[in-house]
Every structure is written in C-alpha cells, then in structure tokens.
Design a protein around this motif. Structure first.
Motif, PDB file in Angstrom:
ATOM      1  N   HIS A   8    -122.600 -60.431  24.603  1.00  0.00           N
ATOM      2  CA  HIS A   8    -121.708 -61.441  25.131  1.00  0.00           C
ATOM      3  C   HIS A   8    -122.501 -62.313  26.104  1.00  0.00           C
ATOM      4  CE1 HIS A   8    -117.845 -59.022  24.316  1.00  0.00           C
ATOM      5  NE2 HIS A   8    -118.843 -58.430  23.712  1.00  0.00           N
ATOM      6  N   ASP A  52    -121.762 -60.925  18.206  1.00  0.00           N
ATOM      7  CA  ASP A  52    -121.474 -59.571  17.736  1.00  0.00           C
ATOM      8  C   ASP A  52    -122.007 -59.415  16.320  1.00  0.00           C
ATOM      9  OD1 ASP A  52    -119.289 -57.246  18.765  1.00  0.00           O
ATOM     10  OD2 ASP A  52    -119.788 -57.213  16.632  1.00  0.00           O
ATOM     11  N   LEU A  92    -123.686 -60.267  29.276  1.00  0.00           N
ATOM     12  CA  LEU A  92    -123.080 -58.940  29.278  1.00  0.00           C
ATOM     13  C   LEU A  92    -123.485 -58.208  28.008  1.00  0.00           C
ATOM     14  CD1 LEU A  92    -119.420 -59.923  30.253  1.00  0.00           C
ATOM     15  CD2 LEU A  92    -121.377 -59.592  31.763  1.00  0.00           C
ATOM     16  N   LEU A  97    -122.360 -55.167  26.287  1.00  0.00           N
ATOM     17  CA  LEU A  97    -121.297 -54.163  26.300  1.00  0.00           C
ATOM     18  C   LEU A  97    -121.224 -53.495  24.938  1.00  0.00           C
ATOM     19  CD1 LEU A  97    -118.573 -56.150  28.284  1.00  0.00           C
ATOM     20  CD2 LEU A  97    -120.347 -54.620  29.150  1.00  0.00           C
ATOM     21  N   GLY A  98    -122.255 -52.742  24.587  1.00  0.00           N
ATOM     22  CA  GLY A  98    -122.291 -52.053  23.300  1.00  0.00           C
ATOM     23  C   GLY A  98    -123.672 -51.869  22.729  1.00  0.00           C
ATOM     24  N   ALA A 142    -123.748 -51.953  29.836  1.00  0.00           N
ATOM     25  CA  ALA A 142    -122.977 -50.716  29.726  1.00  0.00           C
ATOM     26  C   ALA A 142    -123.746 -49.693  28.905  1.00  0.00           C
ATOM     27  CB  ALA A 142    -121.621 -50.990  29.079  1.00  0.00           C
ATOM     28  N   HIS A 192    -119.083 -43.371  31.032  1.00  0.00           N
ATOM     29  CA  HIS A 192    -119.792 -44.633  30.883  1.00  0.00           C
ATOM     30  C   HIS A 192    -120.478 -45.024  32.183  1.00  0.00           C
ATOM     31  CE1 HIS A 192    -116.672 -44.745  27.741  1.00  0.00           C
ATOM     32  NE2 HIS A 192    -117.591 -45.367  27.040  1.00  0.00           N
ATOM     33  N   LEU A 206    -122.372 -48.394  34.174  1.00  0.00           N
ATOM     34  CA  LEU A 206    -122.463 -49.847  34.204  1.00  0.00           C
ATOM     35  C   LEU A 206    -123.522 -50.242  35.217  1.00  0.00           C
ATOM     36  CD1 LEU A 206    -121.287 -52.580  33.195  1.00  0.00           C
ATOM     37  CD2 LEU A 206    -119.808 -52.540  35.203  1.00  0.00           C
TER      38      LEU A 206
END
Length: 213
Positions: A1, A16, A55, A57-58, A89, A204, A206
């Motif tokens: 992202h 993505d 970001l 995130l995955g 993350a 998780h 961060l």
C-alpha cells in the motif's frame, strides 16, 4: 500500500498481488479517491521518492525467502521520499504456539509439528490445508524484524506488539463490543506494546520506520 501527496491533498494507492483484492478496492473505495493496481511488493511500478508513506501490510509474512523480504523493504525505501515513513506488519514467531494453546490445536501432534518448525526457523507450513492452521508464511522473531529493517537502511522509530495478551483471550470478544470494555482492553495492550520482553506475546508485530534524509 502506498500513499502520495497530490496538489489537492493526500491520496491512497493500493498495490496487491491478488486480482480480487484490487476489484474490491475499486468497488468499495473508489468513491473515496482510493486507487489500486496489481503489483508485486518486490518490484513496485512507482517512481523513486514518490510517496510520503508506504505501508507493507502482508508482504513480509507471505514472502518466505529472506532475500525476497529484503527486496520488498528496499523497494519500499526506494519509493518513499527522504525522511518518509515506512510501516511494516509481521506475524510473530510464537503466534502458532499461543494460538494452538488458546484454541486447542496444540493438543494435536500434527499441529505441534508445525509449531516446532515455526519455532525453529519461522517457516510456517500447513501441508494438508487444515482449516484455521493458516497458510504458507514466514513468522518473524521481533529482533529479527528489526535487523531486516535496519539492514536496508530504515531507522526503526517504534516496534510494537499489536494485540498483547488480549488476542488470546476469547472470552473478551463480548467485552470488546462495548465502548468501556474496549477502552480497558486497549489500555492493557498499550501498556505493554513496546515492552521488549513481551513483544513475542502478540500475534502481530508492527514496526514504524523512517527512510534516510
């Protein structure tokens, strides 16, 4: 992202690997000005220094090879402006151990074998595709995540555990649905989120980092 600054303010752009995710973003968020394109975190089709913040995130827990994870981090650093933020993350090395204990999976010898592998090298596998046992992934030790980030030149501003103990206590689900209860649960999580000795408790992690100026 990735997000970038346009003349009329901040905008958000989603990258993505999964076509359905792109479709959902375009269907549900286009009215808010969010855009989306298919792409790979290891090879972003974005100019250098073009984003105020990135970001991830995955990607880090779906990239099981260390070289791929470092490449994704280098790409994030490349496309963020000097001094910009990169938030990352990760899934914790101990997530399956605690999840298995909380939900009873750990009493299955097959699941304990998966946990043994997680603890040994972070390589999580679910060869029989058992429900709720997650998918092929990489689980970071907290200090390993810091090492990877610093290894590509990102300065770690904060590394926190997201859920704390609350993530493993199913009886808190109803309490979370109340405003007062949610405040207490968040209080408990925030109280230990940056405590180094307890980072491994959260499912998780961060990390918030800054690119060099």
């Amino acid at each position: 992202h990735a997000s970038w600054m346009a003349e009329d303010g901040y905008r958000v752009h989603v990258v993505d690997l999964t076509p359905r995710h792109i479709e959902k973003v375009r269907e549900d968020l286009a009215s808010l000005g969010v855009t989306a394109d298919l792409g790979d975190a290891r090879h972003l089709d974005l100019p250098d220094n073009s984003n105020d913040a990135v970001l991830l995130l995955g990607p880090l827990y779906h990239l099981t090879d260390g070289a791929d994870r470092l490449q994704a981090l280098r790409e994030a650093r490349r496309v963020v402006r000097p001094g910009g933020l990169v938030a990352v993350a990760a899934v914790n090395r101990f997530a399956s151990l605690f999840d298995g204990l909380a939900r009873g999976f750990l009493f299955d010898p097959e699941f304990r074998g998966i946990v043994d592998q997680d603890l040994a090298d972070g390589q999580h596998r679910n060869p029989d595709d058992r429900p709720h046992w997650f998918t092929t992934a990489y689980f970071h030790h907290p200090e390993e995540l810091r090492t990877e980030l610093e290894g590509v030149g990102l300065a770690v501003l904060d590394l926190v555990g997201v859920e704390g103990l609350a993530g493993w206590l199913e009886h808190l689900a109803d309490t979370w649905d109340t405003s007062a209860g949610r405040d207490v649960i968040l209080y408990a999580s925030r109280a230990i989120e940056s405590e180094p000795t307890l980072l491994g408790l959260s499912a998780h992690l961060l990390a918030v980092t800054r690119a060099p100026t």
